[in-house]
Design an enzyme around this catalytic site. Structure first.
Site, PDB file in Angstrom:
ATOM      1  N   HIS A 140      32.317 -18.692  16.957  1.00 44.94           N
ATOM      2  CA  HIS A 140      31.755 -17.319  17.308  1.00 44.94           C
ATOM      3  C   HIS A 140      30.864 -17.006  18.217  1.00 44.94           C
ATOM      4  O   HIS A 140      29.362 -17.486  17.933  1.00 44.94           O
ATOM      5  CB  HIS A 140      32.275 -16.194  15.618  1.00 44.94           C
ATOM      6  N   ASN A 142      39.012 -11.915  10.124  1.00 49.77           N
ATOM      7  CA  ASN A 142      40.442 -13.268  10.079  1.00 49.77           C
ATOM      8  C   ASN A 142      41.581 -11.999  11.181  1.00 49.77           C
ATOM      9  O   ASN A 142      42.878 -12.826  10.160  1.00 49.77           O
ATOM     10  CB  ASN A 142      40.519 -14.129   9.687  1.00 49.77           C
ATOM     11  N   TYR A 152      33.516 -11.389   4.941  1.00 49.99           N
ATOM     12  CA  TYR A 152      34.855 -12.052   5.277  1.00 49.99           C
ATOM     13  C   TYR A 152      35.583 -12.283   4.859  1.00 49.99           C
ATOM     14  O   TYR A 152      35.692 -12.622   3.703  1.00 49.99           O
ATOM     15  CB  TYR A 152      33.041 -14.104   4.889  1.00 49.99           C
ATOM     16  N   ASP A 212      33.940 -10.727   9.958  1.00 48.82           N
ATOM     17  CA  ASP A 212      35.296 -11.976  10.310  1.00 48.82           C
ATOM     18  C   ASP A 212      35.963 -11.479   9.919  1.00 48.82           C
ATOM     19  O   ASP A 212      36.528 -11.801   8.394  1.00 48.82           O
ATOM     20  CB  ASP A 212      34.481 -13.065   9.935  1.00 48.82           C
TER      21      ASP A 212
END
Length: 599
Positions: free
Chosen positions: A296, A191, A147, A189
Site C-alpha cells: 500500500h 478494502n 482496518y 484501509d
C-alpha cells in the site's frame, strides 16, 4: 500551527522495518512522523500483539503518545495511532466493547447504539479480538483509525463478518454525528474500491464477478450510503475526491506477486473520510505512491492553520490553549497506562538490573574495587599450597567482597548475601591443600586492579632455560639404494594433448551451462515462477512474460504478420513454433511455458 493527518497500511511493522533497514521500531515510527508539520500517524496491519508492543517499547515513541488495538492472533491485523504529545487526544478507546470505567460518554453511547441495533457482546468481542479499530477524541473531531476485513461472497462466514463490521462502523458514525453532534474522521484501509475510476481494470472486474454494473457489490453499496447522498448531506466526504474529482490512475494498493506496482495496475482502497463540516479545515489531501515499503502507499491530509470561513485558529479548536490542558497528563486509553506498563503487572526489564557506571571515587586503594586472578598451576607444573599467613588472608577477605566496576554496582547494592558467598569461598580455599594461590594483581603504573587475565599470560616462558645436548647421539633415518628393476617399474604419466583438454573443458561447460530462459511474445527473456498452490503441479517451475500486468483493454502494439518465433523453452529438435499474438500490448503477454525438468 498546522497539522498533518497521515494514514498507511504498512503490511507488518517488522517487514517494513526490515525493508528500510531501520534499527528499531521506534526509529521507524519516528522516521515516518518526522516532518516539518506535526503529524498524527495512523497505521494499519501493524501485526504486533500486545506483548510485542510492550516488549519493543512501542507504548510511547520518543515525544509521542501511542494508542493501539491489537489482535489476539500473532502476526495479524492491528492498528496504531501515534500523536505528538502536544496534540494528544482527550481520550482513546480500543475495540468495540463498552468500557464502563471510561469517563467519556460519547463512545459508550455509540457502542450501546450498536448493541441496540441487533448486535451482541460476542460479536463486538470478535471485532476487538482482531484489533481492527482505535477511536480517539481530539476535541475538534473524533478520529476512527480502522482496518476493514476483506472477504469474497464465496467465503460465507467471513463475508458475513465483513458486512457486520461495516454495519457496526456506520452505526457508530451515525450516533456520534447525529446524537452527539460530533465531527468524525474515518481513516484507514477500507478494502473497498469505490468507483470505476478507482480501479485499474473495471470492465474485467465486472466480468470476473458477474456483475450487472461496477457498483453492484455489497461493499460498494455500503460506501455509497456513507459518502453519496442524493437529496441530503452525506454522512462523510471522500477527502481525496473532494480535491481530485477526476484524477485517474490514483491507486493506493498493488498486487506484489504480479509486479503490478511497476505498471500502476492497482486499486484505491485507502481513504480519509471526513464530516462535511470539517471540509473548511483542510488545505489538501493526496496519495503518496512513491513511498515504498508496503503493498500500500500512504494517504495524507493537511489541516489549515485557521478555519477557511470563520477564521478560528486550529490550536483553539483542538483545545491546545485551554488552561486545563497539560502536556504531562496521559490521556485515558493511552498505551502508557496499560497494566503491564504502568501497573502491578509491569515486568522488570533487563536494563533495570544494569546501572550506569558510578562516578570516579576518591577512596584509597585498600577500599577500591579490585579483582584477583587465581593461578591454578605454576609455570613449572608444580602445585603450591595457599599462603596461610594472617595478613594475606585478611587482605583476600577485604578484596573478594568487592564487585567489578564494569557492572556499575557497589557492595552496598549487593547486600549481605554477596558477603556471605565470598566468605564461604574463602573458607573452602583455606581447607583445601594443596590448592590454588591467591595473589594480588594490581597495576603498578595506575594502582588499579586487573579484572581479567591477559592473553599474554597464556604464553609465558617456562622457568629456567632449555638447553640442547649437542653431544647426545642423534637418530638418523635409514637409507637404501633403489635397484634398476624397481626403477624400471615406474612408468611416467603420458601428457594429455592440449587440443583434447580444450575439447573436454568445452564439453563440460556445455553440459553444466544453465539453460537460457525462453523468450515471450515480446521477444524478451521470460521470468521464472514456481507453483506454490497445493495440487499436482505444486513445486513445478514455469515461465511467464517478465513485463508487469496491465489492463485487459490496453491497446496492442504494432506487430508484423510475418513475426514468427521459436519457443526456446522447447528443444530446437522438436521444432515447436508459436505465432506471436496480435493482441500483444506494452504489458504482460499471455506467454506460458513449463520449465523442462532434468532427469
Amino acid at each position: 500551527m498546522s497539522l498533518r493527518l497521515f494514514s498507511w497500511n504498512i503490511n507488518g511493522l517488522g517487514s517494513y522495518r526490515q525493508s528500510l533497514k531501520a534499527k528499531s521500531n521506534e526509529d521507524l515510527v519516528e522516521s515516518i512522523a518526522s516532518t516539518p508539520v506535526p503529524s498524527i500517524v495512523c497505521l494499519q496491519e501493524v501485526k504486533c500483539r500486545r506483548d510485542k508492543i510492550v516488549r519493543e517499547e512501542l507504548t510511547k515513541v520518543q515525544s509521542r503518545r501511542a494508542f493501539h488495538a491489537t489482535a489476539s492472533r500473532s502476526g495479524y491485523s492491528g492498528v496504531s495511532v501515534f500523536t505528538p504529545t502536544l496534540f494528544s487526544p482527550v481520550w482513546a478507546h480500543e475495540g468495540f466493547e463498552i468500557d464502563s470505567k471510561s469517563p467519556f460518554t460519547h463512545m459508550r453511547m455509540a457502542l450501546q447504539a450498536v448493541l441496540d441495533s441487533g448486535f451482541d457482546t460476542k460479536e463486538l468481542r470478535a471485532f476487538s479480538d482482531e484489533g481492527r479499530a482505535v477511536f480517539s477524541d481530539h476535541s475538534l473531531f473524533i478520529l476512527i483509525n480502522a482496518y476493514f476485513p476483506n472477504a469474497s461472497p464465496d467465503e460465507t462466514d467471513r463475508f458475513e463478518y465483513k458486512q457486520r463490521f461495516q454495519s457496526a462502523i456506520k452505526i457508530i458514525i451515525q450516533t456520534l454525528t447525529y446524537a452527539c453532534s460530533r465531527n468524525v474522521i474515518l481513516v484507514g484501509d477500507l478494502n473497498i474500491c469505490h468507483k470505476p475510476i478507482d480501479h485499474c481494470d473495471p470492465a474485467n472486474n465486472v466480468r470476473e464477478n458477474k456483475l450487472d454494473a461496477f457498483g453492484e457489490t455489497a461493499s460498494r453499496k455500503w460506501l455509497d450510503s456513507i459518502v453519496d447522498a442524493d437529496d441530503s448531506e452525506p454522512l462523510l466526504v471522500d477527502l481525496f475526491r473532494h480535491f481530485w474529482p477526476d484524477r485517474t490512475g490514483a491507486f493506493t494498493c498493488w498486487n506484489t506477486l504480479i509486479d503490478a506496482r511497476r505498471a500502476n495496475f492497482g486499486t484505491r482502497i485507502d481513504y480519509i473520510l471526513v464530516s462535511p463540516a470539517m471540509l473548511p479545515w483542510f488545505a489538501s489531501c493526496d496519495i503518496l505512491p512513491d513511498v515504498m515499503g508496503s503493498d500500500h502507499c500512504p494517504v495524507e491530509a493537511l489541516f489549515r492553520e485557521k478555519h477557511l470561513e470563520s477564521g478560528v485558529a486550529l490550536s483553539d479548536a483542538l483545545g491546545l490553549t485551554d488552561s486545563n490542558f497539560s502536556v504531562e497528563s496521559i490521556p485515558y486509553g493511552c498505551a502508557e497506562l496499560w497494566e503491564e506498563v504502568a501497573g502491578k503487572g509491569r515486568q522488570t526489564s533487563l536494563k533495570s538490573w544494569i546501572r550506569p557506571p558510578a562516578a570516579a571515587s576518591t577512596a584509597t586503594p585498600e577500599t577500591s574495587i579490585v579483582a584477583h586472578e587465581i593461578e591454578l598451576q605454576s609455570a613449572t607444573g608444580q602445585k603450591r599450597g595457599i599462603s596461610e599467613t594472617e595478613s594475606e588472608i585478611q587482605q583476600s577477605e577485604s578484596v573478594i567482597q568487592c564487585i567489578p566496576a564494569t557492572l556499575g554496582r557497589t557492595v552496598s547494592d549487593i547486600g549481605r548475601e554477596a558477603n556471605q558467598f565470598a566468605q564461604s569461598v574463602l573458607n573452602a580455599a583455606k581447607k583445601q591443600k594443596p590448592a590454588a594461590t591467591i595473589s594480588s594483581n594490581l597495576n603498578k603504573k595506575t594502582g588499579a586492579a586487573k579484572t581479567q587475565s591477559s592473553i599474554a599470560s597464556f604464553f609465558k616462558k617456562p622457568a629456567g632455560e632449555i638447553k640442547l645436548n649437542i653431544d647426545a647421539p642423534q637418530s638418523i633415518p635409514e637409507t637404501r639404494t633403489i635397484s634398476e628393476a624397481e626403477l624400471a617399474a615406474f612408468k611416467p604419466i603420458p601428457d594429455v594433448p592440449i587440443e583434447g583438454k580444450e575439447e573436454s573443458i568445452s564439453a563440460w561447460k556445455t553440459l553444466m551451462k544453465r539453460p537460457e530462459r525462453p523468450k515471450c511474445y515480446h521477444l524478451e527473456a521470460a521470468k521464472e515462477f514456481r507453483v506454490n498452490k497445493t495440487g499436482p503441479n505444486q513445486g513445478r517451475y514455469f515461465y511467464l512474460c517478465a513485463r508487469p500486468v496491465g489492463p485487459s483493454d490496453a491497446k496492442p502494439i504494432n506487430v508484423e504478420d510475418s513475426d514468427v518465433m521459436m519457443a526456446v523453452g522447447a528443444s530446437a529438435s522438436e521444432g515447436v513454433q508459436l505465432k506471436r499474438s496480435r493482441s500483444v500490448t506494452e504489458f504482460r503477454c499471455n506467454y506460458f511455458q513449463w520449465k523442462k525438468q532434468l532427469r
